[in-house]
Motif scaffolding. Structure first.
Motif, PDB file in Angstrom:
ATOM      1  N   LEU A 297     139.813   0.890  49.283  1.00  0.00           N
ATOM      2  CA  LEU A 297     139.589   0.899  47.841  1.00  0.00           C
ATOM      3  C   LEU A 297     139.631  -0.523  47.320  1.00  0.00           C
ATOM      4  CD1 LEU A 297     142.098   3.797  47.082  1.00  0.00           C
ATOM      5  CD2 LEU A 297     139.610   4.001  47.111  1.00  0.00           C
ATOM      6  N   ASN A 298     138.659  -0.868  46.510  1.00  0.00           N
ATOM      7  CA  ASN A 298     138.656  -2.195  45.900  1.00  0.00           C
ATOM      8  C   ASN A 298     138.050  -2.148  44.517  1.00  0.00           C
ATOM      9  OD1 ASN A 298     135.927  -2.240  47.686  1.00  0.00           O
ATOM     10  ND2 ASN A 298     135.645  -3.651  45.966  1.00  0.00           N
ATOM     11  N   GLY A 299     138.332  -3.183  43.738  1.00  0.00           N
ATOM     12  CA  GLY A 299     137.740  -3.367  42.428  1.00  0.00           C
ATOM     13  C   GLY A 299     136.789  -4.543  42.479  1.00  0.00           C
ATOM     14  N   HIS A 300     136.992  -5.526  41.565  1.00  0.00           N
ATOM     15  CA  HIS A 300     136.287  -6.801  41.553  1.00  0.00           C
ATOM     16  C   HIS A 300     134.837  -6.688  41.090  1.00  0.00           C
ATOM     17  CE1 HIS A 300     135.582 -10.956  42.360  1.00  0.00           C
ATOM     18  NE2 HIS A 300     134.883 -10.781  43.463  1.00  0.00           N
ATOM     19  N   TYR A 301     134.063  -5.847  41.767  1.00  0.00           N
ATOM     20  CA  TYR A 301     132.647  -5.696  41.427  1.00  0.00           C
ATOM     21  C   TYR A 301     132.449  -4.486  40.519  1.00  0.00           C
ATOM     22  CZ  TYR A 301     132.263  -8.529  45.686  1.00  0.00           C
ATOM     23  OH  TYR A 301     132.405  -9.495  46.643  1.00  0.00           O
ATOM     24  N   TRP A 302     131.355  -4.482  39.821  1.00  0.00           N
ATOM     25  CA  TRP A 302     130.913  -3.282  39.126  1.00  0.00           C
ATOM     26  C   TRP A 302     129.395  -3.197  39.234  1.00  0.00           C
ATOM     27  CZ3 TRP A 302     132.901  -7.402  36.044  1.00  0.00           C
ATOM     28  CH2 TRP A 302     131.943  -8.074  35.261  1.00  0.00           C
ATOM     29  N   PRO A 303     128.820  -2.034  39.045  1.00  0.00           N
ATOM     30  CA  PRO A 303     129.458  -0.755  38.773  1.00  0.00           C
ATOM     31  C   PRO A 303     130.090  -0.149  40.025  1.00  0.00           C
ATOM     32  CG  PRO A 303     127.092  -0.477  38.941  1.00  0.00           C
ATOM     33  CD  PRO A 303     127.348  -1.958  39.005  1.00  0.00           C
ATOM     34  N   SER A 304     130.740   1.005  39.837  1.00  0.00           N
ATOM     35  CA  SER A 304     131.420   1.668  40.946  1.00  0.00           C
ATOM     36  C   SER A 304     130.409   2.174  41.972  1.00  0.00           C
ATOM     37  CB  SER A 304     132.265   2.825  40.417  1.00  0.00           C
ATOM     38  OG  SER A 304     133.265   2.347  39.552  1.00  0.00           O
ATOM     39  N   GLY A 305     130.850   2.306  43.192  1.00  0.00           N
ATOM     40  CA  GLY A 305     129.975   2.779  44.260  1.00  0.00           C
ATOM     41  C   GLY A 305     130.769   3.108  45.499  1.00  0.00           C
ATOM     42  N   ARG A 306     130.068   3.537  46.525  1.00  0.00           N
ATOM     43  CA  ARG A 306     130.754   3.896  47.769  1.00  0.00           C
ATOM     44  C   ARG A 306     129.764   3.935  48.922  1.00  0.00           C
ATOM     45  NH1 ARG A 306     129.999   8.630  44.869  1.00  0.00           N
ATOM     46  NH2 ARG A 306     129.332  10.510  45.999  1.00  0.00           N
ATOM     47  N   THR A 307     130.309   3.819  50.112  1.00  0.00           N
ATOM     48  CA  THR A 307     129.528   3.982  51.332  1.00  0.00           C
ATOM     49  C   THR A 307     130.467   4.450  52.427  1.00  0.00           C
ATOM     50  OG1 THR A 307     127.892   2.931  52.782  1.00  0.00           O
ATOM     51  CG2 THR A 307     129.825   1.623  52.205  1.00  0.00           C
ATOM     52  N   THR A 308     129.899   4.842  53.542  1.00  0.00           N
ATOM     53  CA  THR A 308     130.675   5.301  54.692  1.00  0.00           C
ATOM     54  C   THR A 308     130.151   4.609  55.936  1.00  0.00           C
ATOM     55  OG1 THR A 308     130.961   7.470  53.650  1.00  0.00           O
ATOM     56  CG2 THR A 308     131.475   7.309  55.994  1.00  0.00           C
ATOM     57  N   ARG A 309     131.079   4.087  56.749  1.00  0.00           N
ATOM     58  CA  ARG A 309     130.688   3.434  57.997  1.00  0.00           C
ATOM     59  C   ARG A 309     131.478   4.026  59.161  1.00  0.00           C
ATOM     60  NH1 ARG A 309     129.982  -3.018  57.761  1.00  0.00           N
ATOM     61  NH2 ARG A 309     129.137  -2.450  59.799  1.00  0.00           N
ATOM     62  N   LYS A 310     130.889   3.989  60.343  1.00  0.00           N
ATOM     63  CA  LYS A 310     131.568   4.427  61.552  1.00  0.00           C
ATOM     64  C   LYS A 310     132.380   3.271  62.115  1.00  0.00           C
ATOM     65  CE  LYS A 310     129.669   8.595  61.965  1.00  0.00           C
ATOM     66  NZ  LYS A 310     130.458   9.842  61.901  1.00  0.00           N
ATOM     67  N   ASN A 311     133.636   3.547  62.449  1.00  0.00           N
ATOM     68  CA  ASN A 311     134.447   2.508  63.073  1.00  0.00           C
ATOM     69  C   ASN A 311     134.207   2.479  64.579  1.00  0.00           C
ATOM     70  OD1 ASN A 311     135.942   4.644  64.155  1.00  0.00           O
ATOM     71  ND2 ASN A 311     137.661   4.397  62.742  1.00  0.00           N
ATOM     72  N   ALA A 312     134.969   1.645  65.279  1.00  0.00           N
ATOM     73  CA  ALA A 312     134.772   1.477  66.721  1.00  0.00           C
ATOM     74  C   ALA A 312     135.091   2.747  67.499  1.00  0.00           C
ATOM     75  CB  ALA A 312     135.639   0.326  67.227  1.00  0.00           C
ATOM     76  N   HIS A 313     135.777   3.688  66.858  1.00  0.00           N
ATOM     77  CA  HIS A 313     136.136   4.952  67.506  1.00  0.00           C
ATOM     78  C   HIS A 313     135.138   6.058  67.175  1.00  0.00           C
ATOM     79  CE1 HIS A 313     140.173   3.279  68.490  1.00  0.00           C
ATOM     80  NE2 HIS A 313     139.968   2.617  67.370  1.00  0.00           N
ATOM     81  N   GLY A 314     134.098   5.711  66.423  1.00  0.00           N
ATOM     82  CA  GLY A 314     133.089   6.687  66.061  1.00  0.00           C
ATOM     83  C   GLY A 314     133.464   7.568  64.890  1.00  0.00           C
ATOM     84  N   ASN A 315     134.510   7.176  64.142  1.00  0.00           N
ATOM     85  CA  ASN A 315     134.973   7.982  63.017  1.00  0.00           C
ATOM     86  C   ASN A 315     134.605   7.336  61.687  1.00  0.00           C
ATOM     87  OD1 ASN A 315     136.212  10.059  64.525  1.00  0.00           O
ATOM     88  ND2 ASN A 315     137.982   8.742  64.912  1.00  0.00           N
ATOM     89  N   ASP A 316     134.508   8.166  60.665  1.00  0.00           N
ATOM     90  CA  ASP A 316     134.119   7.695  59.344  1.00  0.00           C
ATOM     91  C   ASP A 316     135.239   6.905  58.671  1.00  0.00           C
ATOM     92  OD1 ASP A 316     131.637   8.858  59.493  1.00  0.00           O
ATOM     93  OD2 ASP A 316     132.171  10.634  58.329  1.00  0.00           O
ATOM     94  N   VAL A 317     134.828   5.816  58.017  1.00  0.00           N
ATOM     95  CA  VAL A 317     135.700   5.088  57.099  1.00  0.00           C
ATOM     96  C   VAL A 317     134.989   5.085  55.751  1.00  0.00           C
ATOM     97  CG1 VAL A 317     136.887   2.943  56.561  1.00  0.00           C
ATOM     98  CG2 VAL A 317     136.582   3.632  58.955  1.00  0.00           C
TER      99      VAL A 317
END
Length: 662
Positions: free
Chosen positions: A295-315
């Motif tokens: 979770l972070n602020g700093h930028y706007w507008p709000s948004g989101r994305t999902t990436r796979k980590n090295a274990h193949g799981n969603d972050v």
């Protein structure tokens, strides 16, 4: 700092230039039985965090707004809890310009405390995402200190990170008004505080929710090698805990804020890692499977994305920031409602300061910002928590339980399928499955003509709460009738049982993906032979050719149906469930207390349970069938799916006595 190349997004720059420090050298989580490490975990580097900071002001319970905050009282075991997030509040605190307004933030803090004890909210923790002030001035932090006293006075669990408007440089910067006000000294009495790094700008916190411990890492605006090393060490010191990572800068939006509500493109994928966020990903996030949400602020507008980590799981990587909206966001908070029963995080964005105002007194802009309902501010994300956390906190499989432990008082038949055949091998015609109750109600395999040899096979698949870790896989159907089923012998005692004092029938069922309503609908898991006509049954809803009792999966959306002819009526009583999803194991129980019959799926009552008196089960002394269904005296369909343990008891059982009970 400049806007990322090719992006139209903004960041928290107003009245001064944001810091643009180098990010350093590159280097590298249910519901059930989930209680792991406790909140009193070992602090990492907690003793070296002061840097000469003085204690924060003591909380004053009689201070502004404290009398309306209630008390901090979250439920640590409820499967639904809320993680609150407060992004950039910098425009409320510009002390060097004599511009300070604590009221919005204080109202949000009171809201958070009040709703910690409300079951529907159950707020367990709050994270501020940085840029508390506009100018990093001591006069601003003097006012911020007073606002945070509200949380301290109630013992609330929270974390704070520094943003570029609170500090400059990286986490080795030394003493600042931020550190003196919101550094580790402030948390020294907090139960949720784990510790900090040597600089004091990186902190760790643990909260309890859903019967387990969760770790929050609150990292500086710009973390150095020592900060990353500390964070790595902290995660490893809490090996079983899911980690929520908070920092001021991680991802930025891929779209602009020209209109409101925002035109966000794909609201589920409208953000990208910033330069510093990429460093966080490479050095910390990608290799640490425990980090599932950032979770972070700093930028706007709000948004989101999902990436796979090295274990193949969603972050899941999320931006929340409302500083450019009405009244600098007005202390807006985002609420992450974790629901481990539904495997979902429901996210909503509210402004408690505006909600506390009388609706008629709200200005037009205030009314517009009381709740934000665009898809970037109000959404849900599915998370299979048990699966997502299994790599670092696997839920131990429930062990098989001996058959004799399942023979509760009144058990008249108990069939289970473990220890009798290798998974994938077929049961053959005439093969016997013993009745483990000792009552002599053994089952024998019957195969319809033209059926393949592997139409009925042993399997080690099973419901997670099933006593026997095995099942039978039926591959049957109709048009033409095909498959193998099982039957009690003609002399089995169960054939003549009428259950005048009540009964309980339990089993476990899994429906495969290739199940078809036409070929497989209305096939029985368990049925009693004998046509209704032959037993003298007639009247409303009576089908004279149907069996006297059948526990079936209907052709109407895979609903469970228990259709049975009681002793006291000439017509049937029919219990119906909701539809069962495929590829999932279900526990089904039918309970008759001597008067009324009730159907349960996963120990939950169904809607269609007739209230009429239904005494016992009519019998013609004929066998029971497992996986077979008889119509007009002949087998007309064989079950398609998997069946686990089956138990029949001659009395009503409470839920605590079901096969799924602990």
């Amino acid at each position: 700092m400049e806007t990322p190349p090719g992006k139209g997004s903004s960041m928290c720059v107003h009245g001064e230039t944001a810091s643009d420090e180098p990010t350093g050298q590159g280097r590298r989580g249910f519901l059930r039985n989930a209680a792991l490490a406790g909140a009193g975990a070992v602090a990492v580097g907690a003793g070296s965090s002061a840097l000469g900071a003085t204690p924060a002001h003591a909380a004053d319970a009689s201070g502004h707004g404290h009398g309306h905050a209630g008390r901090w009282n979250p439920d640590p075991d409820a499967l639904r809890f809320t993680f609150a997030v407060m992004p950039d509040t910098q425009y409320l605190y510009w002390g060097s310009q004599d511009s300070v307004n604590r009221a919005p933030q204080e109202e949000s803090f009171r809201y958070i405390v009040r709703n910690s004890g409300v079951a529907e909210q159950n707020i367990v923790f709050m994270s501020h995402l940085g840029d508390l002030s506009q100018d990093a001035d001591a006069s601003s932090f003097e006012q911020i200190d007073k606002a945070f006293d509200i949380l301290d006075a109630k013992g609330a669990a929270y974390s704070v990170v520094a943003g570029n408007h609170d500090v400059s440089g990286d986490d080795t910067r030394g003493d600042t008004p931020y550190l003196r006000t919101l550094g580790p000294r402030r948390f020294r009495h907090a139960k949720s505080f784990v510790g900090s790094d040597a600089t004091g700008y990186n902190t760790a916190h643990v909260f309890r929710a859903a019967g387990r411990s969760w770790l929050v890492l609150a990292l500086d605006w710009r973390t150095t090698e020592q900060g990353f090393a500390w964070a790595e060490k902290t995660i490893k010191a809490h090996p079983g805990m899911p980690v929520i990572l908070t920092a001021h800068d991680i991802v930025h939006p891929d779209y602009d804020d020209n209109v409101f509500p925002y035109e966000s493109g794909d609201p589920e994928n409208n953000a990208s890692l910033s330069e510093y966020g990429q460093a966080l990903w490479d050095r910390l996030i990608a290799d640490n499977d425990q980090i599932f949400l950032t979770l972070n602020g700093h930028y706007w507008p709000s948004g989101r994305t999902t990436r796979k980590n090295a274990h193949g799981n969603d972050v899941h990587l999320h931006i929340a920031n409302y500083q450019n909206r009405f009244f600098g966001g007005g202390g807006m908070i985002r609420l992450y409602h974790f629901d481990l029963a539904r495997d979902t995080i429901d996210v909503e964005t509210v402004n408690p300061w505006i909600l506390a105002q009388e609706p008629k007194s709200r200005s037009a802009l205030a009314a517009e910002h009381a709740r934000l309902t665009s898809p970037v501010d109000d959404f849900s994300i599915p998370v299979d928590f048990e699966k997502r956390f299994s790599g670092f906190a696997p839920v131990p499989a429930r062990p098989s339980r001996p058959a004799d432990r399942m023979l509760v008082r009144g058990t008249v038949a108990y069939w289970r399928f473990d220890g009798q055949g290798a998974p994938g091998t077929a049961l053959t015609r005439g093969q016997t499955v013993r009745d483990l109750s000792g009552r002599g109600n053994d089952l024998t395999v019957v195969t319809t003509p033209g059926t393949p040899a592997d139409a009925l096979t042993w399997s080690d698949d099973h419901h997670p709460d099933q006593p026997g870790h095995a099942s039978l896989k039926f591959t049957g159907g109709r048009n033409p009738v095909n498959g193998s089923y099982l039957t009690t012998k003609d002399t089995a005692p169960l054939n003549t049982e009428t259950f005048r004092g009540g009964y309980t029938i339990e089993t476990f069922v899994r429906i495969p993906l290739d199940w078809d309503a036409g070929r497989n609908g209305n096939a029985s898991v368990l049925s009693r032979r004998g046509a209704a006509r032959a037993a003298g049954k007639h009247g409303r809803n009576t089908d004279p050719n149907e069996p006297l009792a059948q526990l079936a999966i209907t052709n109407n959306g895979r609903e469970v149906q228990f259709n049975h002819y009681p002793l006291n009526t000439t017509y049937p009583t029919t219990n119906w469930s909701h539809g069962l999803a495929e590829l999932r194991w279900w526990h089904i129980a039918v309970v008759n207390d001597g008067r009324r019959t009730r159907l349960y799926v996963e120990s939950s009552p169904v809607a269609d349970d007739p209230r009429r008196v239904s005494l016992g089960l009519t019998s013609l002394g004929l066998p029971w069938l497992v996986g077979g269904h008889e119509y007009a005296g002949a087998i007309d369909v064989v079950f398609h799916g998997s069946v686990g343990d089956i138990r029949v008891v001659n009395r009503p059982l409470e839920h605590e006595e079901f096969l799924t009970a602990e």
